[in-house]
Design a protein around this motif. Structure first.
Motif, short mmCIF file in Angstrom:
data_model
loop_
_atom_site.label_atom_id
_atom_site.label_comp_id
_atom_site.label_asym_id
_atom_site.label_seq_id
_atom_site.Cartn_x
_atom_site.Cartn_y
_atom_site.Cartn_z
N GLN A 104 25.98 -29.70 23.51
CA GLN A 104 26.95 -28.95 24.29
C GLN A 104 26.70 -29.14 25.79
N ILE A 105 25.46 -29.16 26.21
CA ILE A 105 25.15 -29.36 27.62
C ILE A 105 25.56 -30.77 28.06
N ALA A 106 25.30 -31.76 27.20
CA ALA A 106 25.72 -33.13 27.53
C ALA A 106 27.24 -33.21 27.67
N ALA A 107 27.96 -32.50 26.79
CA ALA A 107 29.42 -32.49 26.88
C ALA A 107 29.88 -31.79 28.17
N PHE A 108 29.20 -30.71 28.54
CA PHE A 108 29.53 -30.03 29.79
C PHE A 108 29.35 -30.96 30.99
N ASP A 109 28.27 -31.72 30.97
CA ASP A 109 28.00 -32.63 32.08
C ASP A 109 29.11 -33.67 32.21
N GLU A 110 29.51 -34.25 31.07
CA GLU A 110 30.60 -35.23 31.10
C GLU A 110 31.91 -34.58 31.55
N LEU A 111 32.16 -33.37 31.08
CA LEU A 111 33.39 -32.69 31.46
C LEU A 111 33.42 -32.39 32.95
N LEU A 112 32.30 -31.94 33.50
CA LEU A 112 32.26 -31.67 34.94
C LEU A 112 32.44 -32.95 35.75
N GLU A 166 32.68 -20.68 30.03
CA GLU A 166 33.76 -19.89 30.63
C GLU A 166 33.92 -20.24 32.11
N ASP A 167 32.80 -20.43 32.81
CA ASP A 167 32.89 -20.84 34.22
C ASP A 167 33.52 -22.22 34.36
N ILE A 168 33.15 -23.13 33.47
CA ILE A 168 33.72 -24.48 33.52
C ILE A 168 35.22 -24.44 33.24
N ASP A 169 35.63 -23.61 32.27
CA ASP A 169 37.06 -23.49 31.98
C ASP A 169 37.82 -22.95 33.18
N ALA A 170 37.22 -22.00 33.90
CA ALA A 170 37.88 -21.43 35.08
C ALA A 170 38.03 -22.47 36.17
N CYS A 187 18.55 -17.14 31.46
CA CYS A 187 19.49 -16.02 31.37
C CYS A 187 20.68 -16.34 32.26
N TYR A 188 21.82 -15.82 31.89
CA TYR A 188 23.06 -16.04 32.65
C TYR A 188 23.18 -14.96 33.72
N VAL A 189 23.42 -15.39 34.95
CA VAL A 189 23.56 -14.46 36.07
C VAL A 189 25.04 -14.07 36.20
N TYR A 210 19.62 -19.66 24.74
CA TYR A 210 20.29 -20.88 25.19
C TYR A 210 21.75 -20.90 24.74
N VAL A 211 21.98 -20.50 23.50
CA VAL A 211 23.34 -20.50 22.95
C VAL A 211 24.22 -19.53 23.75
N HIS A 212 23.71 -18.33 24.02
CA HIS A 212 24.50 -17.35 24.77
C HIS A 212 24.80 -17.84 26.18
N VAL A 213 23.82 -18.46 26.82
CA VAL A 213 24.01 -18.93 28.19
C VAL A 213 25.04 -20.07 28.24
N THR A 214 24.94 -21.01 27.30
CA THR A 214 25.90 -22.11 27.30
C THR A 214 27.32 -21.61 27.05
N ASP A 215 27.48 -20.61 26.21
CA ASP A 215 28.81 -20.03 25.99
C ASP A 215 29.36 -19.42 27.28
N SER A 216 28.50 -18.76 28.05
CA SER A 216 28.93 -18.15 29.31
C SER A 216 29.25 -19.22 30.35
#
Length: 375
Positions: free
Chosen positions: A288-296, A213-217, A132-134, A204-210
């Motif tokens: 999507q998670i793998a892409a997030f990791d590379e982006l970070l 948003e943190d990564i974009d910020a 769950c997203y905190v 999982y889908v909802h959490v990755t979308d949230s």
């Protein structure tokens, strides 16, 4: 008192004989809030216990054992028992009644398991990591972004037992959705297993979308005008939370793939088509998670490069000002040696000329450094 209300007494006995004595069934209770943050709202590890036939709730018998035996004799319907963080003693009677394997029982009680799928004789045992997203107003270096829990599922030909660990991931709404679709629920325990898997992957889908948003910020802050002053701890915290999410999502790919492709006795081939849809969604989340990791990683490298450039600029400014200050320091140092035979030491215009030379020298150096971008 409902079957669930009686079962909270049953689970403390640890044997089937005690089950027959105290598990008295009666009138069904009103619906309760199944999203209690700690223990079950029914006052024990039991969240709910319902028998179904043709996708519809059926009234219970005299006790849980009689209900299970009646369903097995008629070879129709199944029992869905929901538990929340049961103890060894609470789960012992249930394990005996449904003949659950001791290794699976140990995993279900102890928790902290990786997502997996195991078969014990006629029983299927699946472990899902819930996430769950905190929510938080502002991401900091100590913010918790992702919170995880677990759902263990025992699936037999005539029963489903769900064991939930954690303060989220309630299956109450999911049960209501299934009961609203008797046609799907009539497909048996495998339909419940699919619904749980689909529910978990949707989270999982909802959490990755949230998280996106943190990564974009964070990305916007790093590439802002003063990006070098952004807090690198926020990036590291996001990477740590993303790793927690990755540990929940990635290992589930193989179990879901097995449910979608391999023949399993308790999973009807018609249900396997639904598992293929779950597998597609899970693959999307994994990518999507793998892409997030590379982006970070890229954001972190960009931030470190900005910090390095900012430090170089600061060093150039310090060096330029040191060179400017070196002119009067050198001149004043020479004339501060107090020798008697120094040139123009007693000349009337010596002092103003020295001051002028110092000023001109400092101005020339300042303009040179300013032209080259050092100041």
């Amino acid at each position: 008192m409902s079957m669930a209300g009686n079962l909270r007494k049953v689970t403390s006995l640890g044997r089937v004989g005690g089950l027959r004595k105290v598990a008295r069934l009666g009138r069904r209770r009103a619906r309760v809030d199944l999203s209690h943050p700690a223990r079950s709202p029914l006052g024990s590890a039991v969240v709910n216990c319902v028998a179904y036939r043709d996708g519809v709730r059926i009234p219970g018998g005299r006790d849980l054992v009689d209900t299970v035996e009646r369903i097995r004799k008629s070879d129709e319907g199944f029992v869905w028992l929901g538990l929340h963080e049961p103890t060894d003693q609470e789960f012992a009677g249930v394990a005996d009644l449904f003949d659950l394997h001791p290794l699976a029982v140990e995993d279900a009680v102890e928790a902290h398991q990786r997502p997996k799928l195991e078969r014990y004789d006629e029983t299927l045992f699946a472990v899902f990591k819930t996430v769950c997203y905190v929510e938080h107003q502002e991401l900091t270096a100590t913010s918790e972004v992702v919170h995880t829990g677990e759902i263990m599922v025992f699936v037999g030909s005539d029963f489903v037992i769900t064991v939930r660990h954690g303060r989220h991931g309630s299956l109450g709404p999911l049960r209501e959705e299934l009961e609203a679709d008797p046609r799907q629920l009539a497909k048996g325990p495998a339909a419940v297993l699919h619904a749980i898997a689909d529910h978990v992957v949707d989270d999982y889908v909802h959490v990755t979308d949230s998280v996106q948003e943190d990564i974009d910020a964070v990305e916007a802050d790093v590439f802002a005008e003063n990006g070098a002053r952004a807090d690198a701890g926020r990036i590291y915290q996001l990477k740590r939370e993303l790793l927690e999410l990755k540990r929940a999502v990635v290992p589930l790919a193989r179990p879901v793939q097995e449910l979608a492709t391999r023949p399993i006795r308790v999973v009807d081939p018609e249900i396997q088509a639904y598992f293929r849809d779950v597998s597609d969604h899970l693959i999307r989340v994994t990518e999507q998670i793998a892409a997030f990791d590379e982006l970070l990683n890229s954001i972190l490298q960009a931030h470190l490069a900005q910090v390095s450039v900012a430090q170089n600029e600061d060093m150039r400014k310090i060096t330029a000002w040191a060179a400017v200050i070196a002119v009067p320091t050198m001149v004043c140092g020479v004339y501060g040696m107090n020798f008697d035979n120094m040139p123009e030491l007693r000349w009337r215009f010596g002092y103003p000329i020295v001051i002028g030379v110092i000023a001109v020298g400092c101005l020339v150096l300042y303009r040179g450094f300013r032209r080259n971008g050092w100041l």
